[in-house]
Design an enzyme around this catalytic site. Structure first.
Site, PDB file in Angstrom:
ATOM      1  N   GLU A 111       2.969   0.501   3.322  1.00 53.43           N
ATOM      2  CA  GLU A 111       2.475  -0.550   4.217  1.00 53.43           C
ATOM      3  C   GLU A 111       2.605  -1.877   3.472  1.00 53.43           C
ATOM      4  OE1 GLU A 111      -0.965   1.047   7.189  1.00 53.43           O
ATOM      5  OE2 GLU A 111      -1.571   0.902   5.096  1.00 53.43           O
ATOM      6  N   HIS A 125       0.850  -1.194   0.000  1.00 55.60           N
ATOM      7  CA  HIS A 125       0.000   0.000   0.000  1.00 55.60           C
ATOM      8  C   HIS A 125       0.882   1.239   0.000  1.00 55.60           C
ATOM      9  CE1 HIS A 125      -3.027   2.733   2.281  1.00 55.60           C
ATOM     10  NE2 HIS A 125      -3.089   2.928   0.976  1.00 55.60           N
ATOM     11  N   ASN A 145      -4.889   3.898   7.774  1.00 52.80           N
ATOM     12  CA  ASN A 145      -6.292   4.299   7.576  1.00 52.80           C
ATOM     13  C   ASN A 145      -7.184   3.881   8.743  1.00 52.80           C
ATOM     14  OD1 ASN A 145      -5.773   5.610   5.209  1.00 52.80           O
ATOM     15  ND2 ASN A 145      -6.266   3.877   3.901  1.00 52.80           N
TER      16      ASN A 145
END
Length: 282
Positions: free
Chosen positions: A152, A140, A190
């Site tokens: 990530e 990510h 997130n």
């Protein structure tokens, strides 16, 4: 495994950003999208991004030419056969990603690692749709990819240590600072960020402070470069709401309930910068 060529599916914002990061680091890239227009637009974005770096004296015209020469564009998945790592960077849609991954799985050699740049979809679930779940992983990247240091690296239940180590080493070669995360909704960043944005909407809805003062408080008090409400406008209020709904469904915990004001603004079509009106007007 030494990764010398990276295949990227998707020439949009994330795909072309990943392509730039790889090419600048001396890695060959094959960037694939559904149309010639899409890949050429992606390549043009990389060129203009490198031009901005030249103006800031962070790279030279020769560096730009060398980087662009490393990016091959194509509309055929067959051209991905040269890659040791293939990164899927398509739209955040589960069915679309599964369809793409099955096509990739069919053409890639068994030892090839496949990664998804998803920000919310289960890596374990996506891995199960392939014949190589041990060689499947989440990568990510954060937007804008060339500037943001974080990647990530998300391990699905089936991801092998060798796959994780190869992808982590690649992220470091790109000059990134990777963090390793287990598969769970929202991963790490997130999972913390979007509920914070949601809480800022509760604070706004309760009339505790103006949007400007809420954002100033978080910038000055927590050293954040942008306040949570301005950030929500940048991300898209519809995206923030969708993420909160995923958390509520997946965790079944009421602490993830979306703020009614956030829902109301999305219903009104006030989605942030992309519609010219969100918490703020643009």
């Amino acid at each position: 495994m030494t990764i010398t060529t990276v295949g990227i599916i998707g020439a949009g914002t994330m795909g072309n950003g990943i392509a730039q990061a790889c090419a600048v680091s001396g890695i060959d890239v094959v960037m694939v999208d559904i149309s010639e227009a899409a890949v050429q637009k992606g390549l043009a974005t990389v060129a203009s991004s490198l031009d901005r770096l030249i103006k800031k004296e962070k790279c030279t015209p020769a560096d730009k030419d060398a980087a662009l020469a490393r990016i091959k564009t194509s509309t055929s998945y067959d051209d991905l056969k040269a890659a040791q790592l293939i990164i899927e960077a398509a739209t955040e849609n589960h069915e679309l990603k599964v369809k793409i991954l099955k096509q990739v799985d069919a053409i890639a050699a068994p030892e090839v690692i496949v990664a998804s740049n998803t920000s919310s979809i289960s890596i374990t679930q996506l891995a199960a749709a392939t014949s190589r779940p041990d060689r499947f992983i989440g990568m990510h990247f954060f937007n804008p990819v060339p500037m943001m240091a974080l990647v990530e690296i998300i391990r699905g239940l089936q991801t092998s240590d060798a796959t994780h180590d190869a992808v982590k080493a690649l992220a470091e070669r790109l000059g990134k600072s990777p963090i390793t995360v287990k598969n769970a909704p929202g991963f790490v960043v997130n999972r913390i960020l979007v509920p914070m944005i949601n809480e800022a909407f509760f604070v706004l809805a309760e009339g505790l402070a103006t949007p400007e003062d809420i954002d100033a408080g978080m910038k000055l008090g927590c050293n954040q470069p942008i306040g949570p409400l301005a950030l929500a406008d940048m991300i898209g209020l519809d995206v923030c709401l969708a993420v909160m709904n995923v958390y509520l469904d997946e965790f079944g915990d009421s602490k993830y309930r979306p703020c009614p004001l956030l829902k109301e603004m999305v219903a009104a079509g006030r989605l942030g910068r992309k519609t010219g009106q969100g918490v703020y007007s643009y």
